[in-house]
Design an enzyme around this catalytic site. Sequence first.
Site, PDB file in Angstrom:
ATOM      1  N   ASP A   1       0.867  -1.166   0.000  1.00 29.42           N
ATOM      2  CA  ASP A   1       0.000   0.000   0.000  1.00 29.42           C
ATOM      3  C   ASP A   1       0.913   1.226   0.000  1.00 29.42           C
ATOM      4  O   ASP A   1       2.108   1.117   0.266  1.00 29.42           O
ATOM      5  CB  ASP A   1      -0.847  -0.071   1.275  1.00 29.42           C
ATOM      6  CG  ASP A   1      -1.694   1.152   1.439  1.00 29.42           C
ATOM      7  OD1 ASP A   1      -2.269   1.573   0.437  1.00 29.42           O
ATOM      8  OD2 ASP A   1      -1.766   1.667   2.562  1.00 29.42           O
ATOM      9  N   LYS A   2       0.371   2.366  -0.289  1.00 33.21           N
ATOM     10  CA  LYS A   2       1.229   3.545  -0.279  1.00 33.21           C
ATOM     11  C   LYS A   2       1.076   4.360   1.009  1.00 33.21           C
ATOM     12  O   LYS A   2       1.977   4.395   1.836  1.00 33.21           O
ATOM     13  CB  LYS A   2       0.915   4.446  -1.482  1.00 33.21           C
ATOM     14  CG  LYS A   2       1.814   5.652  -1.572  1.00 33.21           C
ATOM     15  CD  LYS A   2       1.356   6.632  -2.610  1.00 33.21           C
ATOM     16  CE  LYS A   2       0.187   7.474  -2.186  1.00 33.21           C
ATOM     17  NZ  LYS A   2       0.478   8.485  -1.193  1.00 33.21           N
ATOM     18  N   THR A   3      -0.117   4.955   1.142  1.00 33.13           N
ATOM     19  CA  THR A   3      -0.282   5.895   2.241  1.00 33.13           C
ATOM     20  C   THR A   3      -0.168   5.181   3.576  1.00 33.13           C
ATOM     21  O   THR A   3      -0.829   4.185   3.805  1.00 33.13           O
ATOM     22  CB  THR A   3      -1.660   6.565   2.150  1.00 33.13           C
ATOM     23  OG1 THR A   3      -1.898   6.845   0.794  1.00 33.13           O
ATOM     24  CG2 THR A   3      -1.703   7.802   2.979  1.00 33.13           C
TER      25      THR A   3
ATOM     26  N   GLU B   1      -2.112  21.497   1.332  1.00 38.27           N
ATOM     27  CA  GLU B   1      -2.441  22.884   1.634  1.00 38.27           C
ATOM     28  C   GLU B   1      -1.863  23.285   2.978  1.00 38.27           C
ATOM     29  O   GLU B   1      -1.373  24.402   3.150  1.00 38.27           O
ATOM     30  CB  GLU B   1      -3.961  23.061   1.617  1.00 38.27           C
ATOM     31  CG  GLU B   1      -4.521  22.880   0.225  1.00 38.27           C
ATOM     32  CD  GLU B   1      -6.013  23.159   0.145  1.00 38.27           C
ATOM     33  OE1 GLU B   1      -6.681  23.021   1.189  1.00 38.27           O
ATOM     34  OE2 GLU B   1      -6.480  23.521  -0.933  1.00 38.27           O
TER      35      GLU B   1
ATOM     36  N   ARG C   1       5.815  15.997  -5.338  1.00 36.19           N
ATOM     37  CA  ARG C   1       4.621  16.438  -6.022  1.00 36.19           C
ATOM     38  C   ARG C   1       4.762  17.933  -6.241  1.00 36.19           C
ATOM     39  O   ARG C   1       4.926  18.691  -5.295  1.00 36.19           O
ATOM     40  CB  ARG C   1       3.385  16.154  -5.171  1.00 36.19           C
ATOM     41  CG  ARG C   1       2.100  16.511  -5.855  1.00 36.19           C
ATOM     42  CD  ARG C   1       0.946  16.240  -4.956  1.00 36.19           C
ATOM     43  NE  ARG C   1       1.029  14.859  -4.444  1.00 36.19           N
ATOM     44  CZ  ARG C   1       0.183  14.391  -3.534  1.00 36.19           C
ATOM     45  NH1 ARG C   1      -0.763  15.160  -3.037  1.00 36.19           N
ATOM     46  NH2 ARG C   1       0.292  13.159  -3.106  1.00 36.19           N
TER      47      ARG C   1
ATOM     48  N   THR D   1      -2.286   1.370  -4.761  1.00 35.63           N
ATOM     49  CA  THR D   1      -2.748   2.491  -3.965  1.00 35.63           C
ATOM     50  C   THR D   1      -4.109   2.963  -4.446  1.00 35.63           C
ATOM     51  O   THR D   1      -4.459   2.821  -5.617  1.00 35.63           O
ATOM     52  CB  THR D   1      -1.739   3.655  -3.997  1.00 35.63           C
ATOM     53  OG1 THR D   1      -2.312   4.761  -3.345  1.00 35.63           O
ATOM     54  CG2 THR D   1      -1.365   4.029  -5.409  1.00 35.63           C
ATOM     55  N   GLY D   2      -4.840   3.502  -3.516  1.00 37.95           N
ATOM     56  CA  GLY D   2      -6.124   4.089  -3.876  1.00 37.95           C
ATOM     57  C   GLY D   2      -5.959   5.507  -4.384  1.00 37.95           C
ATOM     58  O   GLY D   2      -6.909   6.123  -4.854  1.00 37.95           O
TER      59      GLY D   2
ATOM     60  N   ARG E   1      -5.637   4.058  -7.938  1.00 34.09           N
ATOM     61  CA  ARG E   1      -7.097   4.124  -7.894  1.00 34.09           C
ATOM     62  C   ARG E   1      -7.710   2.732  -7.773  1.00 34.09           C
ATOM     63  O   ARG E   1      -8.677   2.414  -8.454  1.00 34.09           O
ATOM     64  CB  ARG E   1      -7.632   4.801  -9.161  1.00 34.09           C
ATOM     65  CG  ARG E   1      -7.430   6.276  -9.197  1.00 34.09           C
ATOM     66  CD  ARG E   1      -8.752   7.015  -9.084  1.00 34.09           C
ATOM     67  NE  ARG E   1      -8.501   8.420  -8.769  1.00 34.09           N
ATOM     68  CZ  ARG E   1      -8.767   8.963  -7.583  1.00 34.09           C
ATOM     69  NH1 ARG E   1      -9.297   8.254  -6.628  1.00 34.09           N
ATOM     70  NH2 ARG E   1      -8.490  10.225  -7.347  1.00 34.09           N
TER      71      ARG E   1
ATOM     72  N   ASP F   1      -6.702  -2.155   3.243  1.00 34.69           N
ATOM     73  CA  ASP F   1      -5.705  -3.165   2.879  1.00 34.69           C
ATOM     74  C   ASP F   1      -6.028  -4.526   3.471  1.00 34.69           C
ATOM     75  O   ASP F   1      -5.327  -5.495   3.223  1.00 34.69           O
ATOM     76  CB  ASP F   1      -4.318  -2.728   3.372  1.00 34.69           C
ATOM     77  CG  ASP F   1      -3.970  -1.355   2.887  1.00 34.69           C
ATOM     78  OD1 ASP F   1      -4.205  -1.096   1.700  1.00 34.69           O
ATOM     79  OD2 ASP F   1      -3.482  -0.539   3.678  1.00 34.69           O
TER      80      ASP F   1
END
Lengths: 355, 1255
Positions: free
Chosen positions: B428-430, B585, B689, B770-771, B874, B904
């Site tokens: 998974d990523k996050t 942000e 990013r 990853t989502g 996604r 996950d």
Amino acid sequence: MVERGETSSTGGSDGTQDPFPSAKKITKRPKYSRFTQQELPACKPILTPGWVITALILVGVIFIPIGLASLFASQRVVEIVDRYDEDCIPPSFKDRALGFIQDDNTDKTCIRKLTVPKLMKSPIYVYYQLSNFYQNHRRYVKSRSDKQLRSRKDESKTTNCEPEAFAGDKQPIVPCGLIAWSLFNDTYKFSVTNQPLAVNKRNIAWDSDREHKFGSDVYPKNFQNGRLIGGAKLNSSIPLNEQEDLIVWMRTAALPTFRKLYGRIEVDLEAGKEITVMIQNNYNTYDFGGKKHLVLSTTSWLGGKNDFLGAAYLAVGGICLFLAVAFILVYVLKPRPLGDPSYLSWNRNPAGHLN
Amino acid sequence: MREPSGRTKRKIRWSKLYTFSCFRPPNTDPVPIENRIGRPGFSRVVFCNNPHLHRMKPHKYPTNYVSTTKYNVVTFLPRSLFEQFRRVANLYFLLAAVLSLTSLAPFTPPSLIVPLVFVVGISMLKEAVEDWHRFLQDLEVNSRVVKTHIGDGVFVEKAWQQVSVGDIVKVQKDQYFPGDLLLLSSSYEDGVCYVETMNLDGETNLKAKRCVEATLGLNEDATMNRFEASIYCEDPNPNLYSFMGNLEFENESHPLSTAQVLLRDSKLRNTEYIYGVVIFTGPDTKTVRNSMKSPSKRSRIERKMDRVIYVLFSMLILISLVTSMASAVLVSSQMTSWWYLRLQDKDLFFSPSKPVLSAIMQFIRALVLYGYLIPISLYVSIEVVKVLQAVLINNDIQMFDEATCQSVRARTSNLNEELGQVSIILSDKTGTLTCNQMEFRKCSIAGVSYGGDLNEVDLAASRRMNSDMVAYRSSVDESDAMSQGIEICEFPEDDIGNQMGYVGAPEYLESLNLKNQKISDVHRESSIKGFNFQDDRLMDGQWTRYSNVYHMTMFFKVMALCHTGIPIEDDRADKLKFEAESPEEVAFLIAAQEFGIQFCKRTQSVMVLKELDRDSGSVLEREYKLLNLLEFSSSRKRMSVIVSTQDGQIILLCKGADSIIFERLADDGKSYEEATSSHLLCYAEDGFRALAFAYRTIERAEYEHWDSVFTKAKTTVGPERDELLESASEMIEKDLILLGAAAIEDKLQKGVPECIDKLAQAGLKIWLLTGDKKETAINIGFACSLLRQDMAQFHLSSVKDSGCGNQSEAILAAKKALVSQIESFSQGIQVENKKHMPFALVVDGQALEIALRSDVKDQFLRLAVECSSVICCRVSPKQKALITRLVKEFTGKTTLAIGDGANDVGMIQEADIGVGISGMEGMQAVMASDFSLPQFRFLERLLIVHGHWCYKRISKMILYFIYKNIVFGLTLFYYEFYTSFSGQVLYDDWYMTAFNVLLTSLPVISLGVLEQDVPSDVCHQFPALYQQGQRGICFSWKRIISWIINGAIASLIIFLSTIHALSSAAFSEKGNVADIAHLGTITYTCVIWTVNCQIALVISHFTWIQHLFIWGSILLWYIFLLAYGALPPSYSNTGFHVLTEAIGRAPSFWIITLLVVVASLLPYFVYMALQRTFYPMDDHVIQEMKHCKKDVFDKQMWLREQRNSKRTTQVGFSARVDAKTHHLKEAMQQSGASIYRSFTNSPIYKTLRSSPLFQ
């Protein structure tokens, strides 16, 4: 963004964050110990060529003397083995040995003459040897009652003794079971130049058997009273712990060919002397094709005459020495330096390593 | 109890910030809900505020008690016993134990029952302890408290398990919801609340929920007194994203949707409190319905072991058949003449007239008799060993995370050895690779890049070049030739300088000095969270001294104004904290604050900044009127605000993806475009990013015109609304002036790149699932070195077809398109393969949906397996699980899934090994996992060290176990040949019992727990060692069979030697001959010696524990024999005084032991010596190197082999460095030596030479 640390305090509870109580245990830093970190001091022996050769030579060097000593000991033992089962059948009964042996009225006496090949120092052990007799057969081995043998009060405990458990009148047989029932009943009388040779039949059984396993208050009862008579009868006035022939017999042999101690001759026998043995050939081995031998043997520190140990030691020692030489040759002809990186899988087979 | 303050204090309605969303028309459902309510599937009725109505039928629903335990007090015994006896071996032993109670058995009952009870007891104890832990977890969850209405407007705290349907609860900020709730009202006036659903779907962004208008007024404790309503809704179901129901309140019916439903296990965020009615409780809630029972996993080795057990079973059956047949033949032929046996038909085993029956009986008895071939204690020993291994893993200090105070936990210990066989990692990523924390890292303002330039790849490449060069030069010196060669490769530093064309030499030097030598130090912690930026040119207000200060100011203003965040008070007076929709942000706001433009206040229409004034140097407070906010969306990829300054100027500030911004630039706004885009490229390669910033000033007239268009578009209802809004925003977001770009790092967790690097070298493939959206996924791919710039990237995405009426047709078309994409990629691979070009495959969720359909999936997976790295973005949790399963099935290799969130869970459960990251809040992943790690980086040690060790240990242990039981079991069989197959046992019953339990168990456990073929640092240094596990060479059939043969040979040698040595002649000087007891004891002694010495040959790592156990076991046998012999004969049977009186006194006993042990071990010893000589395995060679201390004396070779042992890989940091080095070398050879000469004369070169970096 809210920091993770300062999140929920669950309602009115103590506000601990732990998702479950056992988490408290986790939060502790593991204590350092060489055991838990798997860093205990260790010796890491590896099979280096040196070690291999040393070990093989060492084995060879140790084994060959032991082998020689064993062989020597075995060779020193003087043993007279005489098979008498066939020869003790009178010629008239040659074809019906079974009938001869089962007939109570035939004369079972048989005279054998044995020559002493070498000086036999006392004690000379007298054995009878039976072949093809499966004392280790499960049905046979189980057919006894240790309790009954041990003490008088357990006389009636004959659980495993069928079919020799009870006499006709439901009285327990003592000693019960097939082993006792089939007690060997040949007898030997020795004489040298017409002088009878005493055979000491005391202390031929293990002390532990006499003292702990066979009771001094247990007397034979109803023994060999049945329709079928198996083997020897016992004197019902002598307690079991003094019936040493029975005690020896009750130690069931491990293999179908076995010897059992009959007694000891406690005088030296000169070489060339002729021993006359008068055998009462009572025991039926003709039914199942068993052989009977009479064995007179001295012993060494290793026991009786048995070349196997010595030969095996010599063989193993020899093989080890041979292997040691072979390995030495291998290392000389095709040396592989210790830790030679070219033997690593990625160097040997770089192609296979790619993917 | 009342908290009126929350409402008054915070006036801002978050919902109002979103220009588009608040005007969105209510959802129109195609089928009116009313028609469905009351029908099957929609029968639930909830009486709000009347929980007592739910106490009886028909509205009695389950309580809120949730249980995850497997057993309870009553069911534990039967169920766990059932589980235990599902194992074939245990069932066999149960039958044997039952048989032992009958006359069938060759042994006395205890000798079979004791080991079985022992074995099963330990396994059950383990189950019980594990279940107890689950119970404690449940207890903790069930006793959490929530404020519940008990009437008259009074709320008291109740435990979760007491909450029932219909209750009104008040949930405070940052609390979890106790059940599925209907939102009645919140601390915000408009009834909005924010929910974090990380535990449910793993998404970290907040979701807004909104109550129906009718219940808005119920916003205080007291108002609950008179609230009465009923809810008619769907029955419990696992669907997280749908809800249908009606609220009947004050005689009106209000439709309900997911927007009003708060799900259990999600968390209230950014909202002081909410009121809600409990609709679903306990097992009815959507989370509980979603939670799968975690499947019990078994490792590859264990599954193979089952087959080995079957092999042993066949052996058992074979020899039992031999025994029974032979016995039957003998019984019916010669045995009848053995008068001393008095055979009778009563004795079923030896019934001369019924040989078939006897054969069957003998067969059953033989099955029990030779049961020692089946290692009864193998399972329990493995279990004990694995628990101990798990304890060692849990206690590894090197896998302890100081930050979270957690260490690695092996939650299920039965997969330890599987860790040594992993081939594919699905990550998974996050939260797994990244910390879910954004950091401001670099920026490019007005064409100048700030925040350091050289990345670690370049740095490492230059170091590599340097060391290569030194090595090369020395070799050249030796051969004393090739002088010109030196010139070609002797200038790495300057060429790197050239590569970084935009960096001047002094800066380069400066940045070199800034960076430390280690990669990990580049990721150093900064003092400010979310801000990891170091450049003196901008810090401390230095930027105000530059000439282009206007653009700088605008740049920072974009950061400070173009967002949806709000400031929140912090303890420190001058620094604020921020909350916003997205973490980027927040990072921008923090960065702006650090640069001196602080966003300090927001009201509905006004934003206030504290700005550092250039002239006075003081801080001024300026107000900006927020005119419009054009929100971010995935299709727009940009966000703008339109503000008017205090002096009436109207500015549009825009931030967005570079491609989007660049195409909207004004002709005079492109002055920095070239520089910025080159910087953006660098940022992208580093995995940052990057967002481009731009602005424009708008004339008031133009704005007013546009505003009317925009307002009209907003208020439009209908499908054309989105289009109108889109075109309206296009109207104003144009003619922008580019300011620069800012790079945000989605901060990787500590040590992630190094870990991935090592894992890749060990031959593991890493797939990223990853989502997140594609861009983010690719960024992270770069940051973790899973992607690099010179990789061929294949993007697999489904073509969106517009308006194609028939759905199945659309799918068909999409599939066609996808298949053609896959085919072209596959062809591409074949072409590129010749050029050794690495590939990466990037797939998005929609494409995946089609690709994983049955007919395309093989093609897809073949392509994916070919690629060096695969990134799926996604993807839904379900797809993650599906991919995992398909990869597992398609490749047949061991997969490991690692993740942290509830999304996950599927893949964690599906994979061969599931790993959860435990540092995070959500526990779902950890609960479902087999191992939990506080940090991703510990995966390296877990796999490469512990996995490797455990694999070797368990393999060796099982092989040895098979061996030892065969040695023992076959001696029993061989003996049958001498007992006319009657089933007589050679050994005393208690010897048999003691064999597995007492005399051979501890050494094998010490082997399984403490064996180390190579020390842990060598495991790290030689990643290739890990491949032994991947290829499964330590537990191959070849090895298994060899060990079986070894066992058979050893037992044959033991048996034949003892019976010949003890044949008819006397064995002692006293003239005694051996009986069964003596032969048995001597043979048994030889077996004990042999198996224990054999394990000493197997073990390569002896600590005092191994020595104690091995030699202790042998010693224990003699002690046992003494003690057993000392018991009265009624207990010790044939063992009475056997050692003291009989065999112990006979020298032949000791001589036989020595002979037999050496002879039976000789074949193995010779085999090992030959193997080590001619075909040494990697670990053997490395052991030898260590033994000869070659790692100290021949360091160069040692390091070279370490390098060689790494698997050539296309991913990972080192691979990137390699590629870079390669690239640089090529560039150098082309560029010639001229630059080099000028450079070597310069003072910089000399400084560089002397700097520690190049030593």
